[in-house]
Structure formats: structure tokens, C-alpha cells
Scaffold this motif. Structure first.
Motif, PDB file in Angstrom:
ATOM      1  N   ARG A 175      -4.509   1.620   8.036  1.00 33.66           N
ATOM      2  CA  ARG A 175      -4.295   1.575   6.588  1.00 33.66           C
ATOM      3  C   ARG A 175      -5.247   0.624   5.876  1.00 33.66           C
TER       4      ARG A 175
ATOM      5  N   ARG B  26      -7.232   5.666   2.706  1.00 33.98           N
ATOM      6  CA  ARG B  26      -5.842   5.279   2.455  1.00 33.98           C
ATOM      7  C   ARG B  26      -5.056   6.513   2.049  1.00 33.98           C
TER       8      ARG B  26
ATOM      9  N   SER C 119     -11.107   1.672  -5.537  1.00 34.00           N
ATOM     10  CA  SER C 119      -9.659   1.671  -5.716  1.00 34.00           C
ATOM     11  C   SER C 119      -9.307   1.907  -7.170  1.00 34.00           C
TER      12      SER C 119
ATOM     13  N   GLY D 123       0.806  -1.212   0.000  1.00 32.12           N
ATOM     14  CA  GLY D 123       0.000   0.000   0.000  1.00 32.12           C
ATOM     15  C   GLY D 123       0.841   1.264   0.000  1.00 32.12           C
ATOM     16  N   HIS D 124       1.976   1.233   0.693  1.00 32.94           N
ATOM     17  CA  HIS D 124       2.848   2.411   0.773  1.00 32.94           C
ATOM     18  C   HIS D 124       3.505   2.701  -0.573  1.00 32.94           C
TER      19      HIS D 124
ATOM     20  N   ASP E  77       0.095   1.788  -3.534  1.00 32.24           N
ATOM     21  CA  ASP E  77      -1.297   2.118  -3.226  1.00 32.24           C
ATOM     22  C   ASP E  77      -2.223   0.929  -3.453  1.00 32.24           C
TER      23      ASP E  77
ATOM     24  N   PRO F 129      -4.754  -1.666  -2.105  1.00 35.04           N
ATOM     25  CA  PRO F 129      -5.596  -1.719  -0.897  1.00 35.04           C
ATOM     26  C   PRO F 129      -5.356  -2.999  -0.112  1.00 35.04           C
ATOM     27  N   LEU F 130      -5.639  -2.931   1.187  1.00 39.32           N
ATOM     28  CA  LEU F 130      -5.368  -4.038   2.108  1.00 39.32           C
ATOM     29  C   LEU F 130      -6.642  -4.445   2.825  1.00 39.32           C
TER      30      LEU F 130
END
Length: 582
Positions: free
Chosen positions: A256, A537, A503, A208-209, A212, A214-215
């Protein structure tokens, strides 16, 4: 969609934690692709191999958590300065942490800045393991613990304590040094689904960092709670610093994640207490295959009306001692009652506990405690090894009894209780874990460690066959509504589509001529959504230049991709995720 399934000590390894749940999820969502990123816990687990994988699993990458590898990376002066800065900030946050500050925005940002700074350093330099094990790391921890306004336990840390903490942090931060964070790795998936919190969720945070992605985090047992319950004899400084790290990591994971899916209300309360946003929590109960238990439900005449059945792993947490004392009172009221204890010991501690229970049964019922494989005979208590791991074996055990008993003092989600409910059997359980949530009024619940209450509840059901039948029917109806594989898979399918609708599209699938494949991008990503609310996010970030061409250090097994269909996939009826009562 392409799902990155993140596991720790579980799927696809044989006998891994939550392996059956993950396998059912993957097989139930055959129209999606799955890339599995798995951490192993031991050499024995790796030697046991993998379960058979379905075609939709296109890639498996593994990394060990049980070894200490030398990555051979030597940091230059600039890299050492970066490590000192970020690791020092991490150590300062942990030593100055307290439970009330876990959810403070400023402290959360400091932890995140340190964590992602170390991750970027690991990618730039090719690894971080040697630095995390170095004397520099220990000295940084020592300076943080000797600074003003730190926890008393941290201030009193001795050198052995600091060495232990540094080693545990190196173990927990090992995922930072993996080469999974590439455009053709986790950067290529549409969604990361972590099968647990803690270490398994860390690659999802980094995906995600950097990309990007999604989690989605699923916790059937809260990993932070597990940490609190382990190593109670560790020095206070070690417990304090490691608890601060795991608490911060859990809070960052919940912050997150697009959604957090606990398996029961007990886990949900823990997650909310650790900072999870209630609006992004969806309770999804574990799913079980009801088919093997149908015959038990349809053939109640085979049950002995005076037989109690206990099944599970024999260990102190199951409190069979209280059950045996309760059965002594049951025999006084129902002289023909019998008790079948079916299950094997859990390790050496379980084996010793089993022998203790056998000796206790021999004292309470002289000449009547059996140890053979069959319950037939004159003894009222029998200790039996279960015939195998197949569900049909457990279904036969439930079918033989009139009442199923759970006597635990510690319990997470009681799978055996759900199986008994699917078998339409009346149950008597202790009020621990998620038992009350699972039973929902279809069985009797008593306080733990209370043999008298346990005996009175069992006697009440043994003497009232009509009540047993009513409770059993209601229990099966509840289990079929809430705890089936179909319900579980449909709930996650619903969540996958909801996350995809909010997303950005990360990849465009092309055919051999370079043209976009028809229907390669799900239509759900084009659904208009309300983006006026707060962002769940951080802003989209492009892939860094270093994300390609890094040498592989973890096992990477590729499977041929499933050919894309030229026709749209028929719509599947969706069942919304069940929300348990808070």
C-alpha cells in the motif's frame, strides 16, 4: 503540506527510538505542518515527557501500547457475527500461511479483507479491544488451527499457546480501536509518514483505506526482522502464528505504501524479500550533524598515534571479548599501543558483560587494565564512561585516537562509525549489518569474531600514518556526501513533493471569510503526471459517515496552527535520494 508523522516508542518522547532523526526531519522541513501520532511503550517513557517541539508541530496525539484498557464496548448480535467472520478469516490466513504464500495475491487480499473489516467494525461500534481479548477470539483461533491443511505447528497449538497468540494479536491490533481516523484527524493530512514498520504503519494503512491518504514508510531497522529475532524460546505454535501475522502485515504495508525508504541496502534486501516493489523503494541514509566533529578532523595532531578507540553501548553484541584478545596481539607487535573503551553498559546484561570484560583485561594485561575516567597512566586498556550524550563529547573521544575500532557481531546502521568518518579517522570494522555499505572502501573491514584478523588490520594502520591520513580524509568526504542531516532532509522533501504530485488534494484551506487561502495548495499537486501505469494505491474512497463525532480516547494535544503565508515559499534546491548499490 500537512504531514501525519506516525511513531512507535519514539518522537516526541525523550530518549525514544529514532527521536533525534524525527526531530531533525521536522525542524528541517519548517515550511510543512506536522501532526504527530505517537505510540508509547511504557509508563516511564510517558513520565519522561516530550522533547521541545518546533512551531510546525501543530498537533500531538498519543496512545499507550503497554496497557490493556477496557473500552466498555458491548457488541450486539450483528456486530458479533461480523467479528466472527473477519477474525475467523484472519485466523484462517495465519494458520494456513507459509513463507512462499506471503506475496500471493489471493492470500494478500484475504488478509487485507480481514484487517480492514475489523477496522470498519471497530469504528462502527466504537472499539474492538474487548472482543479481541474475549473467549470467542480464542475459540476462533482454535477452530482455525484444527482445520484441514494448516501448518503442523499451528495444528499442535495448545490452549496456553492460543491464549498467548490472542493476547499478542490484541496488542498488535490495538490501533484499530483508536479514534484517529476522522475527517479532522488522519483524514485531514496530505501524507502519512510512518517512522517504522509494524504497529506504527497500521494507522497509515487505515488512513489510506478510509480517506485514500498516501503512505510513506521509513525503516532504518526492519521491524519484521526484529520480530524474528525476539522471543526465540516461545513455543513453535506461537512463533509460527505471530510470524505469519507480522509477515502479512509487512507485505500489506509495502503493497500500500507510495514509497518505502530503507536506511541501507541490508534493510532493503529484507523489504524486497517480504514483498516490497523494487520500483517504489528509495534508500535514504540516516543523517547526522557533522558540525561537532569538525574540530576532530581539523586537529589530528591531538591524536595519540598509538591509541585505539572503541565507543558505544557495552553489551554482548559488541564483542569486546574478541577486541581484547585482538589487542593482546596488537601489543605484541606495537608495544606502546593503548586501547580506550568508552561507553556505559546497556541494562543489567550489559553491566554483567562489562564486569566480565574488565576481568578478562586484568588477566590479559596484569597490572595494566585501568578503570578510571582518564586514560593517563601505565595501563594499556582503560574502561571509561562517556561524559554525556552531547556529540561534542564523542567527537573528543574520536579525536584522541589514531584508529577507531568496531568489533560488533550484530549491527544495524553503525552511527558511531559514521561519526568516526566525519572526524576523519581511519577505521577497522567487522563485516556486519550495513558496515561495508557505510565504509565504501574508506576503511578496513575484517570478519566478525576473528581476533587475529582484527589485530592484523589495526597493526597495519598503526604502523602507517600516511595511510591513516588518506583513509581518514576519504572517509570524511564520503560521510559528508551521503550521511548528513541536509542530505536526509532534502531526500524526504523530494519524496514528499513527488507523492503530492501523484495524489489528490484532500483539503482546501479557507481564510476567515471562507475564501481559499492563496498558495495554500502546493503547486506540485497540479503537475501533469503519467497515470497510464499500474496504480500504486487503491481507488479513492470518500470518508464514511461514522468518521465524525466519535468521542476521543487517546491523548489529543492541539497546537495553534502556523499562519499561512500570503506569498509563495521560495523554491528550495532538491537533492535526490541516494540509491545505495544493491
Amino acid at each position: 503540506m500537512r504531514i501525519g508523522l506516525l511513531t512507535e516508542g519514539g518522537y516526541p518522547y525523550v530518549g525514544g527510538d529514532a527521536g533525534l532523526w524525527c526531530d531533525r526531519l521536522v525542524r528541517g522541513l519548517g515550511h510543512h505542518e506536522f501532526d504527530v501520532y505517537a505510540f508509547s511503550r511504557s509508563q516511564a517513557q510517558e513520565d519522561a515527557g516530550w522533547v521541545p517541539l518546533p512551531p510546525q508541530v501543530t498537533r500531538v496525539r498519543t496512545a499507550p501500547l503497554w496497557t490493556t484498557e477496557d473500552d466498555g464496548v458491548v457488541h450486539g448480535r450483528r456486530a458479533r457475527r461480523r467479528f466472527t467472520e473477519h477474525y475467523g478469516e484472519l485466523a484462517a490466513v495465519l494458520s494456513a500461511a507459509d513463507p512462499a504464500a506471503t506475496r500471493a495475491p489471493a492470500e494478500a487480499d484475504r488478509f487485507a479483507h480481514a484487517l480492514y473489516g475489523l477496522a470498519e467494525l471497530a469504528h462502527d461500534e466504537g472499539g474492538l479491544d474487548a472482543a479481541l481479548r474475549s473467549e470467542t477470539a480464542v475459540r476462533i483461533l482454535e477452530r482455525a488451527c484444527r482445520a484441514p491443511r494448516v501448518l503442523r505447528a499451528a495444528r499442535e497449538a495448545r490452549v496456553p499457546d492460543l491464549l498467548t497468540v490472542a493476547a499478542r494479536l490484541q496488542h498488535a491490533l490495538r490501533p484499530l480501536s483508536l479514534d484517529w481516523y476522522e475527517e479532522d484527524g488522519l483524514g485531514a493530512v496530505d501524507l502519512c509518514h510512518a517512522a517504522s514498520g509494524g504497529t506504527a504503519a497500521l494507522p497509515g494503512l487505515l488512513a489510506g483505506h478510509f480517506f485514500d491518504v498516501p503512505l510513506l514508510v521509513t525503516e532504518y531497522g526492519v521491524r519484521l526482522r526484529t520480530h524474528y529475532l525476539t522471543r526465540p524460546d516461545a513455543p513453535p505454535a506461537v512463533r509460527s502464528l505471530l510470524a505469519a501475522f507480522h509477515g502479512r502485515l509487512a507485505a500489506e504495508t509495502y503493497r500500500r505504501a507510495a514509497f518505502v525508504t530503507p536506511g541501507n541496502t541490508h534493510a532493503r534486501r529484507w523489504q524486497e524479500r517480504c514483498g516490497a516493489d523494487r520500483a517504489r523503494i528509495r534508500t535514504v541514509h540516516p543523517g547526522m550533524d557533522a558540525t561537532p566533529f569538525v574540530e576532530a578532523e581539523e586537529s589530528p595532531e591531538h591524536a595519540n598515534p598509538d591509541t585505539l578507540v572503541w565507543t558505544g553501548r557495552v553489551e554482548p553484541a559488541k564483542d569486546l571479548v574478541s577486541l581484547l584478545h585482538a589487542f593482546s596481539g596488537i601489543r605484541a607487535e606495537v608495544p606502546g599501543a593503548r586501547l580506550r573503551i568508552i561507553g556505559g553498559p546497556a541494562g543489567p546484561v550489559g553491566a554483567a558483560y562489562l564486569e566480565h570484560c574488565r576481568a578478562l583485561a586484568a588477566r590479559l594485561f596484569p597490572g595494566g587494565a585501568e578503570g578510571g575516567p582518564h586514560p593517563a597512566g601505565t595501563g594499556p586498556v582503560s574502561f571509561e564512561e562517556i561524559g554525556g550524550p552531547e556529540p561534542t563529547v564523542r567527537a573528543e573521544a574520536y579525536a584522541s585516537g589514531a584508529v577507531i575500532v568496531l568489533s560488533s557481531v550484530v549491527e544495524g546502521f553503525p552511527d558511531g562509525l559514521v561519526e568516526a568518518m566525519l572526524s576523519a579517522r581511519a577505521t577497522v570494522s567487522t563485516d556486519v549489518g550495513a558496515v561495508v555499505e557505510v565504509i565504501g572502501g574508506t576503511g578496513l573491514v575484517v570478519p566478525p569474531r576473528d581476533p587475529r584478523a582484527l589485530a592484523e588490520a589495526c597493526v597495519a594502520l598503526l604502523r602507517d600514518p600516511e595511510r591513516r591520513a588518506r583513509l581518514g580524509a576519504a572517509a570524511r568526504a564520503r560521510a559528508l556526501e551521503l550521511f548528513t542531516v541536509e542530505q536526509n532532509v532534502a531526500a524526504f522533501h523530494d519524496l514528499y513533493l513527488e507523492i503530492a504530485a501523484h495524489s489528490p488534494v484532500h483539503r482546501v484551506l479557507l481564510n476567515d471569510t471562507g475564501d481559499p487561502l492563496p498558495f495554500a495548495t502546493p503547486a506540485e499537486v497540479h503537475v501533469p503526471v503519467d497515470r497510464t501505469g499500474p496504480a500504486s494505491r487503491p481507488p479513492f474512497r470518500t470518508a464514511p459517515a461514522w468518521a465524525t463525532g466519535t468521542p476521543e480516547r487517546a491523548t489529543d494535544v492541539l497546537r495553534p496552527p502556523t499562519p499561512a503565508s500570503a506569498t509563495p515559499v521560495p523554491a528550495t534546491p532538491l537533492v535526490p535520494a541516494t540509491e545505495a548499490a544493491r
